[in-house]
Motif scaffolding. Structure first.
Motif, mmCIF file in Angstrom:
data_model
loop_
_atom_site.group_PDB
_atom_site.id
_atom_site.type_symbol
_atom_site.label_atom_id
_atom_site.label_comp_id
_atom_site.label_asym_id
_atom_site.label_seq_id
_atom_site.Cartn_x
_atom_site.Cartn_y
_atom_site.Cartn_z
ATOM 1 N N PRO A 124 -27.236 25.997 -27.277
ATOM 2 C CA PRO A 124 -25.906 26.093 -28.016
ATOM 3 C C PRO A 124 -25.742 28.003 -27.552
ATOM 4 C CG PRO A 124 -27.041 24.881 -29.838
ATOM 5 C CD PRO A 124 -27.491 24.782 -28.717
ATOM 6 N N ASP A 125 -27.475 28.757 -27.757
ATOM 7 C CA ASP A 125 -27.012 30.146 -27.367
ATOM 8 C C ASP A 125 -26.874 30.152 -25.977
ATOM 9 O OD1 ASP A 125 -29.421 29.361 -26.028
ATOM 10 O OD2 ASP A 125 -30.833 30.761 -27.719
ATOM 11 N N LEU A 126 -26.700 29.280 -25.555
ATOM 12 C CA LEU A 126 -26.551 29.777 -24.268
ATOM 13 C C LEU A 126 -27.840 30.048 -23.425
ATOM 14 C CD1 LEU A 126 -22.404 31.077 -23.905
ATOM 15 C CD2 LEU A 126 -23.928 28.441 -23.445
ATOM 16 N N SER A 127 -29.162 30.144 -23.610
ATOM 17 C CA SER A 127 -30.010 30.389 -22.933
ATOM 18 C C SER A 127 -30.994 29.902 -22.864
ATOM 19 C CB SER A 127 -30.908 31.029 -23.627
ATOM 20 O OG SER A 127 -31.293 30.199 -24.586
ATOM 21 N N VAL A 128 -30.371 27.796 -22.243
ATOM 22 C CA VAL A 128 -31.235 27.503 -21.929
ATOM 23 C C VAL A 128 -29.464 26.159 -20.888
ATOM 24 C CG1 VAL A 128 -32.172 25.051 -21.845
ATOM 25 C CG2 VAL A 128 -32.957 27.199 -23.529
ATOM 26 N N ARG A 129 -30.255 26.016 -19.257
ATOM 27 C CA ARG A 129 -29.360 25.449 -18.753
ATOM 28 C C ARG A 129 -30.341 24.597 -18.490
ATOM 29 N NH1 ARG A 129 -25.574 26.932 -13.506
ATOM 30 N NH2 ARG A 129 -27.987 27.469 -12.924
ATOM 31 N N TYR A 130 -29.696 22.914 -18.349
ATOM 32 C CA TYR A 130 -30.769 22.067 -17.512
ATOM 33 C C TYR A 130 -29.968 21.305 -16.884
ATOM 34 C CZ TYR A 130 -34.069 20.226 -21.137
ATOM 35 O OH TYR A 130 -35.133 20.204 -21.866
ATOM 36 N N VAL A 131 -30.004 21.369 -15.310
ATOM 37 C CA VAL A 131 -28.661 20.553 -14.505
ATOM 38 C C VAL A 131 -29.553 19.330 -14.144
ATOM 39 C CG1 VAL A 131 -28.240 20.825 -12.479
ATOM 40 C CG2 VAL A 131 -28.612 22.973 -13.868
ATOM 41 N N VAL A 132 -28.332 18.458 -14.960
ATOM 42 C CA VAL A 132 -28.707 16.741 -14.508
ATOM 43 C C VAL A 132 -29.030 16.151 -13.197
ATOM 44 C CG1 VAL A 132 -28.785 14.250 -15.395
ATOM 45 C CG2 VAL A 132 -29.795 16.714 -17.255
ATOM 46 N N LEU A 133 -28.638 15.950 -12.148
ATOM 47 C CA LEU A 133 -27.810 15.255 -11.148
ATOM 48 C C LEU A 133 -27.791 13.816 -10.613
ATOM 49 C CD1 LEU A 133 -30.291 17.259 -8.235
ATOM 50 C CD2 LEU A 133 -28.285 17.627 -9.245
ATOM 51 N N GLY A 134 -26.057 14.012 -10.887
ATOM 52 C CA GLY A 134 -25.943 12.157 -10.583
ATOM 53 C C GLY A 134 -23.999 12.461 -10.095
ATOM 54 N N LYS A 135 -24.296 11.782 -9.654
ATOM 55 C CA LYS A 135 -22.606 11.634 -8.748
ATOM 56 C C LYS A 135 -21.840 10.891 -9.474
ATOM 57 C CE LYS A 135 -24.203 12.078 -3.916
ATOM 58 N NZ LYS A 135 -24.640 13.616 -4.331
ATOM 59 N N ARG A 151 -28.855 9.283 -30.815
ATOM 60 C CA ARG A 151 -27.604 9.772 -31.265
ATOM 61 C C ARG A 151 -27.517 10.380 -32.431
ATOM 62 N NH1 ARG A 151 -23.233 7.722 -34.968
ATOM 63 N NH2 ARG A 151 -23.348 6.160 -34.914
ATOM 64 N N LEU A 152 -28.385 9.405 -33.273
ATOM 65 C CA LEU A 152 -28.166 9.724 -34.659
ATOM 66 C C LEU A 152 -29.190 10.805 -35.002
ATOM 67 C CD1 LEU A 152 -28.415 6.268 -36.178
ATOM 68 C CD2 LEU A 152 -26.656 7.502 -36.591
ATOM 69 N N MET A 153 -30.577 11.000 -34.294
ATOM 70 C CA MET A 153 -31.499 11.746 -34.983
ATOM 71 C C MET A 153 -30.719 13.135 -33.695
ATOM 72 S SD MET A 153 -33.563 14.190 -32.437
ATOM 73 C CE MET A 153 -33.506 13.505 -30.779
ATOM 74 N N LEU A 154 -30.117 13.165 -32.835
ATOM 75 C CA LEU A 154 -29.542 14.224 -32.032
ATOM 76 C C LEU A 154 -27.995 15.008 -33.553
ATOM 77 C CD1 LEU A 154 -28.984 13.378 -28.565
ATOM 78 C CD2 LEU A 154 -30.045 15.067 -29.678
ATOM 79 N N GLN A 155 -27.994 14.395 -33.925
ATOM 80 C CA GLN A 155 -26.927 14.075 -35.254
ATOM 81 C C GLN A 155 -27.694 14.963 -35.829
ATOM 82 O OE1 GLN A 155 -24.877 10.888 -35.310
ATOM 83 N NE2 GLN A 155 -22.974 11.199 -34.040
ATOM 84 N N THR A 156 -28.335 15.301 -36.574
ATOM 85 C CA THR A 156 -29.515 16.033 -37.434
ATOM 86 C C THR A 156 -29.647 17.175 -36.876
ATOM 87 O OG1 THR A 156 -31.682 15.005 -37.366
ATOM 88 C CG2 THR A 156 -30.028 13.426 -38.379
ATOM 89 N N LEU A 157 -29.596 17.102 -36.266
ATOM 90 C CA LEU A 157 -30.473 18.799 -35.824
ATOM 91 C C LEU A 157 -28.715 19.330 -35.984
ATOM 92 C CD1 LEU A 157 -31.780 17.888 -31.598
ATOM 93 C CD2 LEU A 157 -33.488 17.568 -33.876
ATOM 94 N N THR A 158 -29.683 21.371 -35.941
ATOM 95 C CA THR A 158 -29.451 22.336 -36.549
ATOM 96 C C THR A 158 -29.345 22.893 -35.029
ATOM 97 O OG1 THR A 158 -30.885 23.495 -36.478
ATOM 98 C CG2 THR A 158 -29.635 22.706 -38.439
ATOM 99 N N ASN A 159 -28.739 24.313 -35.177
ATOM 100 C CA ASN A 159 -27.779 25.280 -33.111
ATOM 101 C C ASN A 159 -29.782 24.929 -32.963
ATOM 102 O OD1 ASN A 159 -25.219 24.428 -32.294
ATOM 103 N ND2 ASN A 159 -24.782 26.848 -33.507
ATOM 104 N N ASP A 160 -29.997 25.937 -34.733
ATOM 105 C CA ASP A 160 -32.066 26.994 -33.881
ATOM 106 C C ASP A 160 -32.402 25.468 -33.818
ATOM 107 O OD1 ASP A 160 -33.849 28.729 -34.148
ATOM 108 O OD2 ASP A 160 -34.326 27.252 -35.944
ATOM 109 N N ARG A 208 -34.461 25.966 -30.296
ATOM 110 C CA ARG A 208 -35.592 25.761 -29.397
ATOM 111 C C ARG A 208 -36.284 24.490 -28.691
ATOM 112 N NH1 ARG A 208 -38.715 25.555 -34.068
ATOM 113 N NH2 ARG A 208 -37.040 24.840 -35.925
ATOM 114 N N GLY A 209 -35.930 23.275 -29.424
ATOM 115 C CA GLY A 209 -35.931 22.063 -28.165
ATOM 116 C C GLY A 209 -35.898 22.336 -27.188
ATOM 117 N N LEU A 210 -34.348 22.878 -27.016
ATOM 118 C CA LEU A 210 -34.331 23.000 -25.188
ATOM 119 C C LEU A 210 -35.347 23.925 -24.441
ATOM 120 C CD1 LEU A 210 -30.327 22.560 -25.392
ATOM 121 C CD2 LEU A 210 -32.210 20.467 -24.444
ATOM 122 N N ARG A 211 -35.152 25.281 -25.257
ATOM 123 C CA ARG A 211 -36.343 25.990 -24.733
ATOM 124 C C ARG A 211 -37.710 25.996 -24.443
ATOM 125 N NH1 ARG A 211 -35.949 30.503 -28.746
ATOM 126 N NH2 ARG A 211 -33.467 30.112 -28.090
ATOM 127 N N ALA A 212 -38.278 24.993 -25.581
ATOM 128 C CA ALA A 212 -39.410 24.469 -24.943
ATOM 129 C C ALA A 212 -39.602 23.520 -24.086
ATOM 130 C CB ALA A 212 -39.950 23.822 -26.673
#
Ligand SMILES: Cc1cc2nc3c(=O)[nH]c(=O)nc-3n(C[C@H](O)[C@H](O)[C@H](O)COP(=O)(O)OP(=O)(O)OC[C@H]3O[C@@H](n4cnc5c(N)ncnc54)[C@H](O)[C@@H]3O)c2cc1C
Length: 458
Positions: A77-88, A348-357, A361-365
């Motif tokens: 959400p804060d654009l500080s983390v970018r994952y690049v997942v390869l796949g054509k 998906r149901l778990m993801l839908q319970t996560l806040t931006n914060d 934090r999850g993506l940064r870690a």
């Protein structure tokens, strides 16, 4: 009155491909589509993974593709983390794609009835024996068949009108859907890395979903968002409103010239308890075959059409069009994709319970690495060595609240996997199997702290 071996309702991706396969096998197929054939066009993000195209038994001409993709970028959400997942993959021109598929079905021998609107099923002696069709001249005709395939998209015009006590007719609830809006636009700047689709997690812009930017060329894109239907239902959230508020005013759409604007509902849930009934099968969105996490449904529409057709061809060989005779479709669908779909629904149901914060934090870690994200999206599960587990354990310690949710999801994903692996081999075991599914979801929803209407109703 028309008489056919198979009536296929809807000439989108799933319906046209199934019609092609069935006609090619020598069956007498009616493909019934409410739009005029040159108007058949589905609002989507237009992106499809290459493996879906490679699996097809017919090769699409190059004109149906707008761009080739090398992978996906996933942003926090804060654009500080970018994952690049390869796949054509490819960007599709959905109008050309639809025209090409309908043409293939027709060339294989299917009769195309465009401008014909199906009103609902004909049910006789407890089985589907055809559909009622409103013709362009305003009269209604019965189209009769040994087998009816509902490929009418998310509205599921036949399936949703079958008796509620039939397993196949389980309704699609807002909590199991995403409401989406997107525009295809031209911009006045050069898009960087157009060979990567972008997915942005942000619970302000797209609560319970994500917003996307899929380049279609250096200066055109498909940009939109999908939000959780539960929030639309309970809080009146609307994807078009969020688009106007957040994306239409952003730097991403600089110089925006709208080429096409439209929205739609995306089913994002576990598989139906059964995809078949007596004389009946559902494919594609009508059978809720979409990937619950990223919402991709064009590939699953092709896959379900392929597996449904196989089972229909077998039913004709055996002369058994009953639920039992068509059951193989359930088994093969789960094996090929449905088990993964069920696991991703839990995720998906778990993801839908996560806040931006928590997402930040999850993506940064790097709770999950790019490879693990790819593995979950491809298989719906993670197979970890002891070393991997230790590494993950260390990462988890940095963000205990998010880690706890991730662990919970992974545990119930495994439970769902085991249950779906023991899906009954014939209809007689379905009732007790379904009871176990309800218990798993009840326990999981309660531990996640969310309420789900389908659990209240069962
Ligand atoms: C905004 C949005 C973005 C998306 N992005 C992507 C993406 O990037 N990639 C991806 O893979 N998936 C995406 N999806 C999902 C994907 O579009 C669908 O899963 C897929 O197109 C479903 O194909 P289908 O053949 O099942 O149904 P459809 O393509 O919906 O076809 C159904 C057909 O049935 C016809 N029909 C309906 N009712 C009747 C009736 N009563 N009588 C006769 N005909 C009827 C319709 O006119 C239509 O032609 C997106 C969906 C939305 C809404």
């Amino acid at each position: 009155m028309g008489n056919f071996d198979v009536v296929v309702v809807g000439a989108g991706t799933g319906g046209s491909y199934a019609s092609y396969l069935l006609a090619k096998a020598g069956l007498n197929v009616a493909l019934v589509e409410m739009k005029k054939r040159d108007k058949v066009f589905k609002t989507t993000g237009d992106a499809i993974g290459i493996h879906h195209i490679e699996r097809m038994v017919i090769k699409p001409p190059s004109q149906v593709f707008t761009i080739r993709y090398e992978g996906a970028e996933l942003y926090s959400p804060d654009l500080s983390v970018r994952y690049v997942v390869l796949g054509k993959g490819f960007g599709l021109d959905m109008a050309r794609w639809a025209q090409w598929l309908i043409g293939e079905a027709e060339s294989a021998g299917a009769q195309v009835f465009d401008g014909y609107k199906v009103q609902g099923p004909i049910i006789e002696n407890g089985k589907v024996s055809g559909v009622r069709v409103l013709k362009p001249d305003g009269t209604v005709e019965e189209f009769r068949a040994k087998v009816v395939i509902d490929a009418s998209g998310v509205g599921a015009v036949v399936r949703s009108r079958l008796p509620r006590e039939w397993w196949v007719s389980e309704p699609l609830l807002p909590e199991d859907a995403s409401n989406a809006y997107r525009e295809i636009i031209e911009v006045d700047y050069e898009i960087e890395r157009p060979e990567y689709i972008r997915i942005y997690l942000d619970t302000n812009i797209a609560p319970g979903g994500y917003w996307w930017l899929f380049p279609k060329s250096r200066n055109t894109m498909n940009i939109g968002l999908g939000l959780w239907g539960k929030l639309s239902e309970e809080q009146g959230l609307n994807p078009r409103h969020n688009y106007d508020k957040y994306l239409a005013t952003s730097q991403y759409v600089r110089g925006r010239k709208i080429i096409h604007a439209s929205g739609g509902i995306v089913p994002t849930r576990r598989p139906l308890p059964s995809l078949v009934a007596d004389g009946f099968l559902a494919v594609g969105d009508a059978a809720v075959t979409v990937n619950p996490v990223h919402g991709g449904g064009i590939g699953p529409a092709l896959l379900s059409a392929e597996l449904a057709s196989k089972s229909v061809i077998e039913a004709f060989e055996k002369g058994d069009y009953s639920m039992r005779g068509l059951w193989r479709y359930n088994i093969e669908y789960l094996r090929a994709y449905g088990i993964k779909q069920a696991m991703l629904d839990v995720f998906r149901l778990m993801l839908q319970t996560l806040t931006n914060d928590q997402l930040n934090r999850g993506l940064r870690a790097r709770l999950l690495t790019e490879d693990e994200v790819l593995e979950i999206s491809e298989k719906g599960s993670l197979e970890l060595s002891l070393v991997d587990k230790l590494k993950i354990g260390l990462r988890l310690m940095k963000v205990p609240d998010v880690a706890a949710k991730l662990r919970l999801a992974l545990r119930y994903m495994n439970e769902a996997k085991s249950l779906y692996e023991s899906y009954p081999t014939d209809p007689s075991g379905l009732s007790s199997w379904y009871g176990k599914l309800v218990s798993i979801y009840r326990e999981y929803a309660s531990r996640l702290g969310i309420s789900l209407k389908w659990l209240l109703n069962t």
